[in-house]
Design a protein around this motif. Structure first.
Motif, PDB file in Angstrom:
ATOM      1  N   UNK A   5       0.801  -1.218   0.000  1.00 29.19           N
ATOM      2  CA  UNK A   5       0.000   0.000   0.000  1.00 29.19           C
ATOM      3  C   UNK A   5       0.834   1.268   0.000  1.00 29.19           C
ATOM      4  N   UNK A   6       2.047   1.228   0.503  1.00 26.46           N
ATOM      5  CA  UNK A   6       2.849   2.438   0.581  1.00 26.46           C
ATOM      6  C   UNK A   6       3.469   2.752  -0.774  1.00 26.46           C
ATOM      7  N   UNK A   7       3.998   1.742  -1.439  1.00 29.47           N
ATOM      8  CA  UNK A   7       4.653   1.965  -2.715  1.00 29.47           C
ATOM      9  C   UNK A   7       3.653   2.403  -3.772  1.00 29.47           C
ATOM     10  N   UNK A   8       2.522   1.781  -3.823  1.00 27.36           N
ATOM     11  CA  UNK A   8       1.536   2.089  -4.850  1.00 27.36           C
ATOM     12  C   UNK A   8       0.571   3.192  -4.439  1.00 27.36           C
ATOM     13  N   UNK A   9       0.668   3.673  -3.184  1.00 32.38           N
ATOM     14  CA  UNK A   9      -0.247   4.707  -2.731  1.00 32.38           C
ATOM     15  C   UNK A   9      -1.634   4.170  -2.450  1.00 32.38           C
ATOM     16  N   UNK A  10      -1.796   2.861  -2.399  1.00 38.02           N
ATOM     17  CA  UNK A  10      -3.085   2.239  -2.148  1.00 38.02           C
ATOM     18  C   UNK A  10      -3.271   2.082  -0.654  1.00 38.02           C
ATOM     19  N   UNK A  11      -4.287   2.718  -0.094  1.00 38.17           N
ATOM     20  CA  UNK A  11      -4.501   2.648   1.345  1.00 38.17           C
ATOM     21  C   UNK A  11      -5.571   1.638   1.711  1.00 38.17           C
ATOM     22  N   UNK A  32      -5.613   6.628  15.553  1.00 42.60           N
ATOM     23  CA  UNK A  32      -4.190   6.367  15.339  1.00 42.60           C
ATOM     24  C   UNK A  32      -3.937   6.043  13.875  1.00 42.60           C
ATOM     25  N   UNK A  33      -4.741   5.140  13.317  1.00 46.28           N
ATOM     26  CA  UNK A  33      -4.552   4.765  11.917  1.00 46.28           C
ATOM     27  C   UNK A  33      -4.800   5.945  10.992  1.00 46.28           C
ATOM     28  N   UNK A  37      -2.119   7.295   8.408  1.00 42.61           N
ATOM     29  CA  UNK A  37      -2.534   7.430   7.016  1.00 42.61           C
ATOM     30  C   UNK A  37      -2.247   8.843   6.515  1.00 42.61           C
ATOM     31  N   UNK A  38      -2.577   9.843   7.322  1.00 44.69           N
ATOM     32  CA  UNK A  38      -2.298  11.233   6.950  1.00 44.69           C
ATOM     33  C   UNK A  38      -0.803  11.474   6.776  1.00 44.69           C
ATOM     34  N   UNK A  42       1.090  12.703   3.375  1.00 41.52           N
ATOM     35  CA  UNK A  42       1.966  13.877   3.298  1.00 41.52           C
ATOM     36  C   UNK A  42       3.304  13.506   2.671  1.00 41.52           C
ATOM     37  N   UNK A  43       3.879  12.400   3.120  1.00 36.42           N
ATOM     38  CA  UNK A  43       5.158  11.946   2.567  1.00 36.42           C
ATOM     39  C   UNK A  43       5.011  11.665   1.079  1.00 36.42           C
TER      40      UNK A  43
END
Length: 115
Positions: A5-11, A32-33, A37-38, A42-43
């Motif tokens: 999910x991080x590499x592809x931007x899929x949350x 927390x999640x 996620x926010x 941003x990153x």
């Protein structure tokens, strides 16, 4: 890797984990999640901007036009600032994660040190 999910931007996986964890003993997990996620959004936004900047720098460099080369100075300065911003965001994320993890341990829901 396509499911990362991080590499592809899929949350979607993150949201799924958020929904699963909200059913657990720690009642503030959705908040927390959402914070995590926010942070990742941003990153990702800064990294996307850096991708555009790098492409502009490359295009300007290949053009060998003097004005474009001069523009690269400002573009590279922005890139450097963005890299510092990403480092700061990850540092904040790490700090927040540690705080949440330690709070979770203090509530008696996780492994204690030395266990």
């Amino acid at each position: 890797m396509a499911n990362n999910p991080i590499i592809k931007g899929n949350t979607n996986k993150l949201k799924h984990r958020e929904n699963q964890d909200s059913e657990g003993a720690n009642g503030d997990n959705p908040e927390i999640w959402a914070t995590f996620d926010d942070s990742f959004k941003q990153v990702q936004s800064v990294l996307d901007r850096n991708r555009v900047l790098i492409q502009q720098v490359n295009d300007n460099h290949q053009s060998r036009v003097h004005d474009n080369m001069v523009k690269n100075v400002a573009l590279i300065q922005e890139l450097n600032g963005n890299i510092s911003k990403v480092v700061s965001l990850y540092s904040d994320f790490s700090s927040n994660f540690s705080t949440v993890f330690n709070r979770h341990d203090d509530d008696g829901e996780g492994p204690k040190n030395g266990d």
